[in-house]
Design an enzyme around this catalytic site. Sequence first.
Site, short mmCIF file in Angstrom:
data_model
loop_
_atom_site.label_atom_id
_atom_site.label_comp_id
_atom_site.label_asym_id
_atom_site.label_seq_id
_atom_site.Cartn_x
_atom_site.Cartn_y
_atom_site.Cartn_z
N GLY A 78 1.05 3.94 1.90
CA GLY A 78 1.51 4.49 3.43
C GLY A 78 0.24 5.45 3.69
O GLY A 78 0.18 6.01 4.79
N CYS A 113 -8.00 -27.22 6.56
CA CYS A 113 -6.69 -26.56 6.83
C CYS A 113 -5.82 -27.34 7.88
O CYS A 113 -6.38 -28.13 8.47
CB CYS A 113 -7.18 -25.01 7.43
SG CYS A 113 -7.75 -25.09 9.04
N CYS A 139 -7.86 -27.54 11.20
CA CYS A 139 -8.87 -28.58 11.37
C CYS A 139 -8.49 -30.13 11.02
O CYS A 139 -9.25 -31.00 11.74
CB CYS A 139 -9.81 -28.27 10.37
SG CYS A 139 -10.67 -26.35 11.00
N ASP A 181 0.88 -1.23 -0.07
CA ASP A 181 -0.16 -0.20 -0.29
C ASP A 181 0.76 1.25 0.06
O ASP A 181 2.11 1.11 0.12
CB ASP A 181 -0.91 0.02 1.12
CG ASP A 181 -0.33 0.25 2.43
OD1 ASP A 181 1.02 0.41 2.64
OD2 ASP A 181 -1.00 0.31 3.58
N ASP A 224 -2.35 8.77 -1.77
CA ASP A 224 -3.77 9.42 -1.85
C ASP A 224 -4.20 9.78 -0.44
O ASP A 224 -3.33 9.27 0.67
CB ASP A 224 -4.80 8.46 -2.45
CG ASP A 224 -4.86 7.08 -1.39
OD1 ASP A 224 -4.19 6.83 -0.67
OD2 ASP A 224 -6.03 6.57 -1.27
N CYS A 284 -13.53 -28.07 6.61
CA CYS A 284 -12.38 -27.46 6.22
C CYS A 284 -11.07 -28.41 6.25
O CYS A 284 -11.10 -29.25 7.25
CB CYS A 284 -12.33 -26.32 7.36
SG CYS A 284 -10.59 -25.44 7.04
N HIS A 316 -6.73 -21.30 10.43
CA HIS A 316 -7.80 -21.51 9.94
C HIS A 316 -8.55 -20.51 9.06
O HIS A 316 -9.19 -20.68 7.88
CB HIS A 316 -8.58 -22.04 11.25
CG HIS A 316 -10.05 -22.15 10.49
ND1 HIS A 316 -10.71 -23.24 10.09
CD2 HIS A 316 -11.18 -21.30 10.80
CE1 HIS A 316 -12.04 -23.26 9.71
NE2 HIS A 316 -12.27 -21.95 10.02
N ASP A 345 -8.49 -7.17 0.06
CA ASP A 345 -7.57 -7.46 1.05
C ASP A 345 -8.29 -6.76 2.28
O ASP A 345 -9.03 -5.84 2.33
CB ASP A 345 -6.19 -6.52 1.05
CG ASP A 345 -6.33 -5.09 1.75
OD1 ASP A 345 -6.84 -4.32 1.01
OD2 ASP A 345 -6.00 -4.62 2.93
N GLY A 368 -11.08 4.41 0.29
CA GLY A 368 -12.18 5.19 1.36
C GLY A 368 -13.42 4.73 1.29
O GLY A 368 -14.48 5.35 1.62
#
Length: 376
Positions: free
Chosen positions: A91, A311, A314, A89, A143, A309, A340, A271, A221
């Site tokens: 900053g 993962c 799990c 990103d 920005d 799941c 998880h 994200d 935003g």
Amino acid sequence: MFEVIKTDGRARRGRFTCAHGAVQTPVFMNVGTQGAIKGAVSAHDLRTLGCQIELSNTYHLHLRPGDDVVRTLGGLHRFMGWDGPILTDSGGFQVFSLAGLRKITEEGVTFASHIDGKRIFMGPEESMRIQSNLGSDVAMAFDECVENPAPYEYVKPSCERTLRWLARCKMEHDRLNALPDTVNRQQMLFGINQGGTYPDLRRWHMQEIASLDCDGYAIGGLAVGEETQVMYDIIDAVEPCMPKDKPRYLMGVGTPSNIIESVARGVDFFDCVMPARNARHGKLFTWRGTVNIKNEKYKTDPCPIDPDCGCPTCRSFSRAYLRHLFTAGEMLAMRLAVMHNLWFYNELMARIRQALDAGAYETFRRTWSERLERRA
Ligand SMILES: [Zn+2]
């Protein structure tokens, strides 16, 4: 660089290619703020968890250890041991949300570090230089992220300035990529749409930044104070003005339902700190709804968090064990919970892509959007 493979309504199934590999979209970027995923999860774990692209924060890495240090060590990929795609990103968001005593001028922002109060200046050129030192695959434009709601008289000049900042970002980014010793000379630049909750400003700003021909475009935003429906309305307003042949990134969003609804509105990249942050508080996402693993009712429960799941958590551990680890304050509790939730988000995106491939996105959306929001 970006290819839309298929569309289903406004939803897009695509493939994004950068210097460190290809990313199948829609995608959720796993957030490693300071070059690590909070909850003792490493870049090595990200591979296991099905992560395609990692996101790190310019503001944090600039303050500590310093982007010059990261550059000396070969760039962020080598520093954190992740050879896949990385987006950084700009900053901007942290400068406006974390830093103290900031002063905004046309040149940029002077602010006090949240670590030691030191005064630091960051403008478009500084942000581009820091991200160039980090060597990420995608740099984000600098920005101003305005919190919602904000008065029109504030938002208008702010997004006009953000547009001027983007032109400066692009010039500096092109200059840095042309230098022979730049860490990642194939680094791309995404522009960021602003304009608060005002559809006219949003559309105007999007048209202006689209003409600067960035490698991709983000909607910034949003998810900063407004109602969820307002967020969807803004995406609906701005999406028709976004270039169809470039990736679209909705910053900082969100819940599984927010993601499903935004994919339906034409977004490709997401994200959010939510899956990791919730996990550290024992709040877990499952295909049957959300679970608070600290709850007394799991004290003797031998089942995994989510029987559906696959993962690492799990596959090996019970709800009772995880609840015990949280109660005992063991660090392992956070690690297992974060693993998880990140797996869940990456799996959610894989199922979204499958539904798009099958031309069945509307059915997927109807089946899961509300259900994943409820408590199990
Ligand atoms: Zn799991």
